[in-house]
Design a protein around this motif. Structure first.
Motif, mmCIF file in Angstrom:
data_model
loop_
_atom_site.group_PDB
_atom_site.id
_atom_site.type_symbol
_atom_site.label_atom_id
_atom_site.label_comp_id
_atom_site.label_asym_id
_atom_site.label_seq_id
_atom_site.Cartn_x
_atom_site.Cartn_y
_atom_site.Cartn_z
ATOM 1 N N GLU A 34 57.850 -44.261 81.328
ATOM 2 C CA GLU A 34 58.398 -43.618 82.517
ATOM 3 C C GLU A 34 57.302 -43.442 83.568
ATOM 4 N N LEU A 35 57.649 -43.767 84.804
ATOM 5 C CA LEU A 35 56.749 -43.554 85.928
ATOM 6 C C LEU A 35 57.551 -42.993 87.091
ATOM 7 N N HIS B 112 56.584 -44.299 93.264
ATOM 8 C CA HIS B 112 55.267 -44.574 93.855
ATOM 9 C C HIS B 112 54.111 -44.362 92.882
ATOM 10 N N GLY B 113 54.387 -44.162 91.586
ATOM 11 C CA GLY B 113 53.315 -44.063 90.612
ATOM 12 C C GLY B 113 52.633 -42.714 90.565
ATOM 13 N N PHE B 114 51.440 -42.689 89.952
ATOM 14 C CA PHE B 114 50.774 -41.410 89.681
ATOM 15 C C PHE B 114 49.460 -41.205 90.434
ATOM 16 N N GLU C 274 36.982 -43.156 93.566
ATOM 17 C CA GLU C 274 37.331 -43.960 92.393
ATOM 18 C C GLU C 274 38.214 -43.156 91.439
ATOM 19 N N LEU C 275 39.215 -43.844 90.888
ATOM 20 C CA LEU C 275 40.070 -43.299 89.839
ATOM 21 C C LEU C 275 40.044 -44.280 88.682
ATOM 22 N N LYS C 276 39.828 -43.749 87.468
ATOM 23 C CA LYS C 276 39.827 -44.595 86.281
ATOM 24 C C LYS C 276 40.915 -44.145 85.312
ATOM 25 N N SER C 277 41.365 -45.105 84.526
ATOM 26 C CA SER C 277 42.334 -44.777 83.478
ATOM 27 C C SER C 277 41.721 -43.788 82.500
ATOM 28 N N LEU D 188 47.061 -43.563 80.080
ATOM 29 C CA LEU D 188 47.430 -44.595 79.114
ATOM 30 C C LEU D 188 48.761 -44.299 78.430
ATOM 31 N N LYS D 189 49.181 -43.050 78.449
ATOM 32 C CA LYS D 189 50.473 -42.694 77.840
ATOM 33 C C LYS D 189 51.645 -43.230 78.663
ATOM 34 N N ILE D 190 51.436 -43.380 79.958
ATOM 35 C CA ILE D 190 52.533 -43.814 80.821
ATOM 36 C C ILE D 190 52.276 -45.179 81.463
ATOM 37 N N TYR D 191 51.043 -45.673 81.346
ATOM 38 C CA TYR D 191 50.662 -46.951 81.939
ATOM 39 C C TYR D 191 49.578 -47.552 81.038
ATOM 40 N N PRO D 192 49.956 -48.476 80.142
ATOM 41 C CA PRO D 192 49.076 -48.882 79.037
ATOM 42 C C PRO D 192 48.018 -49.925 79.412
#
Length: 288
Positions: A68-69, A72-74, A93-96, A101-105
């Motif tokens: 689920e997202l 426009h994403g997170f 900068e934004l990193k995973s 990772l729970k919502i965008y692997p």
């Protein structure tokens, strides 16, 4: 709040979403960016990542698993790190992480760099795939530009001119998804007149727009903003109901089509990035 400035422009940013929240013409003290009044729209210039627009049922399927997202994403709701900054440039900068990772692997890095040169602000994006597999994503910009309705001016005094389009082919939105139908807006000498009614049915979404330069102009005093972009194939124009702004939105990706099967790898406009590769795009606004 982060600030960069030269002798022509001053820009302010929020670390939440690495969002541009103010751009002031120092010669006229005029604010260029929408003020974010939540009665209309609380955003100002959010980054849309890793999707643009809405997913069907706010879900997508990847490798047999459903995620689920939100629309426009997170990224716009996450705090970015300031990687480096100077008087006239800042790099966020934004990193995973474990939560993403729970919502965008996918493991990723998203950098957004803002640079001032004379009367121009350039916004550069770099997405890096840090995963050991192919990464699927979209990214879009959503800057809102203030429309001056004071001192005898009104919304209808503004227009948008297009460098290379005589008409616009619009994909209507139905419940936030892309309709299978299209509509055509004929331009007057490559120019679209603004009105509150223009956005009565939501955004104008275009997948075939040829122009890569748009000029937002007040036809009474010739105040104008020159908007350019590269490596964004799609475009949206939007304003909230009766609000004094207009958003010029270059996109890599759009909302789900009405009949989409929700498979991320088959989503219209999705970008596939090979492992350890990167993708870049930018837009710029110049004040005259």
């Amino acid at each position: 709040m982060i600030t960069i400035q030269n002798n022509k422009l001053k820009a302010n940013f929020n670390e939440l979403g690495a969002e541009l929240i103010s751009l002031i013409n120092l010669e006229t003290e005029k604010e260029i960016i929408w003020n974010g009044n939540p009665d209309f729209w609380g955003g100002q210039s959010p980054v849309l990542f890793p999707i643009v627009g809405a997913l069907k049922n706010e879900q997508y399927i990847f490798e047999g698993q459903t995620y689920e997202l939100p629309r426009h994403g997170f990224a716009r709701r996450r705090t970015f790190n300031v990687k480096n900054s100077s008087d006239n440039e800042v790099n966020f900068e934004l990193k995973s992480d474990e939560e993403s990772l729970k919502i965008y692997p996918f493991e990723f890095s998203l950098e957004i760099k803002y640079t001032l040169v004379e009367k121009k602000l350039t916004v550069s994006y770099q997405v890096k795939n840090l995963s050991e597999k192919e990464m699927y994503f979209s990214l879009g910009a959503h800057p809102g530009f203030a429309i001056d309705t004071e001192n005898g001016l009104n919304y209808n005094d503004y227009e948008i001119s297009f460098s290379d389009d005589e008409k616009l082919e619009i994909h209507p939105l139905v419940d936030n998804l892309i309709s299978n139908e299209t509509q055509t807006i004929e331009l007057d000498n490559k120019t679209l007149l603004l009105s509150y009614e223009l956005f009565s049915k939501d955004a104008l979404v275009m997948t075939t727009m040829k122009s890569r330069e748009l000029i937002l102009r007040n036809n009474k005093n010739n105040h104008k903003v020159i908007f350019t972009f590269s490596n964004f194939p799609y475009f949206g124009i939007w304003a909230a109901k009766n609000a004094d702004f207009v958003c010029l939105e270059p996109w890599q990706g759009i909302a789900d089509l009405e009949n989409h099967n929700q498979e991320l790898t088959e989503k219209f406009g999705i970008l596939k990035l090979e492992k350890h590769q990167d993708w870049k795009a930018d837009w710029a606004v110049e004040i005259e």
